[in-house]
Design a protein around this motif. Structure first.
Motif, short mmCIF file in Angstrom:
data_model
loop_
_atom_site.label_atom_id
_atom_site.label_comp_id
_atom_site.label_asym_id
_atom_site.label_seq_id
_atom_site.Cartn_x
_atom_site.Cartn_y
_atom_site.Cartn_z
N CYS A 177 35.29 44.16 15.04
CA CYS A 177 34.41 43.85 16.18
C CYS A 177 35.08 42.75 17.01
O CYS A 177 35.96 42.03 16.52
CB CYS A 177 33.06 43.34 15.70
SG CYS A 177 32.12 44.61 14.84
N SER A 178 34.66 42.62 18.27
CA SER A 178 35.24 41.54 19.08
C SER A 178 34.26 41.03 20.12
O SER A 178 33.32 41.73 20.53
CB SER A 178 36.51 42.03 19.78
OG SER A 178 36.18 42.94 20.80
N LEU A 179 34.50 39.79 20.51
CA LEU A 179 33.76 39.18 21.62
C LEU A 179 34.79 38.90 22.72
O LEU A 179 35.83 38.30 22.44
CB LEU A 179 33.13 37.86 21.17
CG LEU A 179 32.52 37.01 22.29
CD1 LEU A 179 31.21 37.62 22.78
CD2 LEU A 179 32.26 35.57 21.81
N ILE A 180 34.50 39.36 23.92
CA ILE A 180 35.40 39.07 25.04
C ILE A 180 34.62 38.21 26.04
O ILE A 180 33.59 38.63 26.56
CB ILE A 180 35.89 40.36 25.72
CG1 ILE A 180 36.68 41.18 24.71
CG2 ILE A 180 36.74 40.05 26.95
CD1 ILE A 180 36.89 42.61 25.10
N THR A 181 35.11 37.01 26.24
CA THR A 181 34.41 36.08 27.13
C THR A 181 35.11 36.07 28.49
O THR A 181 36.32 35.88 28.57
CB THR A 181 34.41 34.67 26.50
OG1 THR A 181 33.65 34.75 25.30
CG2 THR A 181 33.80 33.64 27.42
N ILE A 182 34.32 36.34 29.53
CA ILE A 182 34.89 36.36 30.88
C ILE A 182 34.16 35.31 31.71
O ILE A 182 32.96 35.42 31.95
CB ILE A 182 34.68 37.73 31.57
CG1 ILE A 182 35.29 38.85 30.72
CG2 ILE A 182 35.27 37.72 32.97
CD1 ILE A 182 35.02 40.25 31.28
N PHE A 183 34.90 34.30 32.12
CA PHE A 183 34.32 33.33 33.04
C PHE A 183 34.94 33.56 34.40
O PHE A 183 36.16 33.44 34.58
CB PHE A 183 34.61 31.89 32.57
CG PHE A 183 34.30 30.90 33.64
CD1 PHE A 183 32.99 30.56 33.93
CD2 PHE A 183 35.32 30.34 34.39
CE1 PHE A 183 32.70 29.67 34.95
CE2 PHE A 183 35.04 29.45 35.42
CZ PHE A 183 33.73 29.12 35.69
N SER A 184 34.10 33.93 35.37
CA SER A 184 34.63 34.27 36.67
C SER A 184 34.57 33.07 37.60
O SER A 184 33.52 32.48 37.81
CB SER A 184 33.79 35.43 37.23
OG SER A 184 33.73 35.36 38.62
N GLY A 185 35.71 32.72 38.18
CA GLY A 185 35.76 31.56 39.08
C GLY A 185 35.47 31.91 40.53
O GLY A 185 35.09 31.06 41.33
N LYS A 186 35.65 33.19 40.89
CA LYS A 186 35.46 33.63 42.27
C LYS A 186 34.96 35.06 42.27
O LYS A 186 35.21 35.83 41.35
CB LYS A 186 36.83 33.65 43.01
CG LYS A 186 37.33 32.29 43.36
CD LYS A 186 36.68 31.74 44.59
CE LYS A 186 36.69 30.24 44.62
NZ LYS A 186 35.43 29.60 44.48
#
Ligand SMILES: Cc1cc2nc3c(=O)[nH]c(=O)nc-3n(C[C@H](O)[C@H](O)[C@H](O)COP(=O)(O)OP(=O)(O)OC[C@H]3O[C@@H](n4cnc5c(N)ncnc54)[C@H](O)[C@@H]3O)c2cc1C
Length: 348
Positions: free
Chosen positions: A324-333
């Motif tokens: 299993c995996s967690l993918i963290t996406i923090f979008s700056g724009k």
């Protein structure tokens, strides 16, 4: 939503979980609506390159939601600016983006060294939301659930089971994407993934009406504690934001926890009078700005970027047990949404 659409095209079955009543009610709605084209980031070449790379693609994909009619003015202050006009001109020349000097007296009565006409656009968040919802709805393998706040996870044999205390429905998945912006650490911590070093700002965007003499323009004074007046909703209203007065409060905790709690019924008092005073110091006396209302949201700044003002997209995959995996996406724009594509293609 772009990740969901992209993964669907790669034959994944996707489920979107959103805690609010609709998409685009948080940072993607309450922002300056600027489709960035480099100018804003003379101190961070990497953010400039990224936004430039995706500028044309975003305009093509979301042309129906883009306002191209305004004349975009960037001005450089005589004092206190972290970038001077020579540096700004060199930066634009090096990157091949238009910057034509205009008569600064058209808008500014004092303290401005030079002003330039540039090439940037504004977007309408609601039009983009409606389009993206349609895109999602017409793909049979993407389900969306609103009013669903993820607040609990459990490992069950080979799966992660996600649940919410405000809903009986449970979901099981192998891969979870955390794209929750201001709540990114809350979700990371649920998964025992490391927290991201972040500064939160309680931010106020003022919606206003402006006098006729600037109705076809937008004005930005960069690069320090100055202000911008930008079209909102394709120009039905304007937004006023000030690097000095838009942030009401900083928070360095794991999750945002402001004293002026924006989620309670008590809304902070507006900083509009201070913002207005600041604009009056620079703008010609015949330019009028009339207050309409304030929108409050949390702005998230990666602590590592506080000095160069960069706004990168942060994407990280955390491997969990049983594949299993967690993918963290923090979008700056907004117009850098496409960055996730490279990530997914290189990390399948
Ligand atoms: C004041 C301000 C001005 C800005 N100006 C610009 C600009 O001019 N141009 C630009 O390109 N960018 C700008 N930005 C940055 C841009 O707004 C963000 O990068 C972008 O909106 C982030 O998109 P997102 O989808 O990650 O976050 P969001 O739009 O905030 O979406 C995150 C979603 O996650 C949901 N969520 C949170 N927790 C949970 C949970 N537990 N369960 C289920 N759902 C949850 C939230 O309800 C929300 O809908 C600005 C940001 C701010 C704050």
């Amino acid at each position: 939503m772009h990740a969901a659409r992209f993964l669907w095209n790669k034959w994944f079955k996707v489920c979107l979980l959103e805690k609010e009543w609709d998409a685009f009610t948080q940072a993607s709605y309450i922002n300056q609506a600027r489709v960035h084209n480099w100018y804003h980031y003379p101190r961070s070449f990497s953010t400039a390159l990224k936004t430039k790379e995706y500028f044309n693609r975003f305009i093509n994909d979301f042309g129906f939601a883009i306002n191209q009619n305004f004349t975009k003015i960037y001005a450089i202050a005589e004092k206190w600016s972290k970038t001077n006009s020579i540096e700004f001109e060199l930066f634009c020349e090096k990157l091949g983006i238009p910057c034509k000097e205009i008569d600064k007296n058209m808008f500014f009565k004092k303290w401005i060294d030079k002003a330039y006409e540039t090439l940037e656009y504004a977007f309408d968040a609601i039009k983009i939301r409606d389009f993206m919802k349609e895109e999602i709805n017409r793909r049979s393998n993407i389900d969306s659930f609103y009013h669903y706040e993820v607040d609990h996870i459990k490992k069950e044999s080979d799966w992660i089971v996600i649940s919410s205390s405000n809903n009986d429905r449970k979901f099981k998945a192998k891969n979870i994407i955390n794209a929750t912006y201001e709540w990114i650490n809350k979700i990371n911590l649920l998964f025992w993934a490391p927290k991201i070093d972040i500064k939160y700002e309680l931010a106020e965007m003022v919606l206003c009406n402006v006098s006729k003499n600037i109705r076809n323009y937008w004005l930005t004074i960069m690069d320090w504690e100055f202000f911008s007046i930008m079209p909102f909703w394709l120009g039905w209203k304007f937004s006023l934001s000030s690097v000095k007065h838009t942030p009401h409060e900083d928070c360095h905790k794991d999750v945002p926890n402001f004293q002026k709690n924006k989620n309670s019924y008590w809304i902070p008092e507006t900083n509009f009078p201070k913002m207005l005073e600041q604009t009056k110091d620079f703008l010609n006396d015949d330019i009028e700005i009339k207050y309409d209302k304030s929108l409050f949201t949390t702005k998230v700044v990666l602590s590592s970027t506080e000095n160069d003002d960069a706004r990168p997209t942060f994407i990280k995959k955390y491997d969990l047990e049983n594949d299993c995996s967690l993918i963290t996406i923090f979008s700056g724009k907004i117009n850098t949404i496409y960055e996730i594509e490279d990530f997914f293609l290189n990390n399948n």
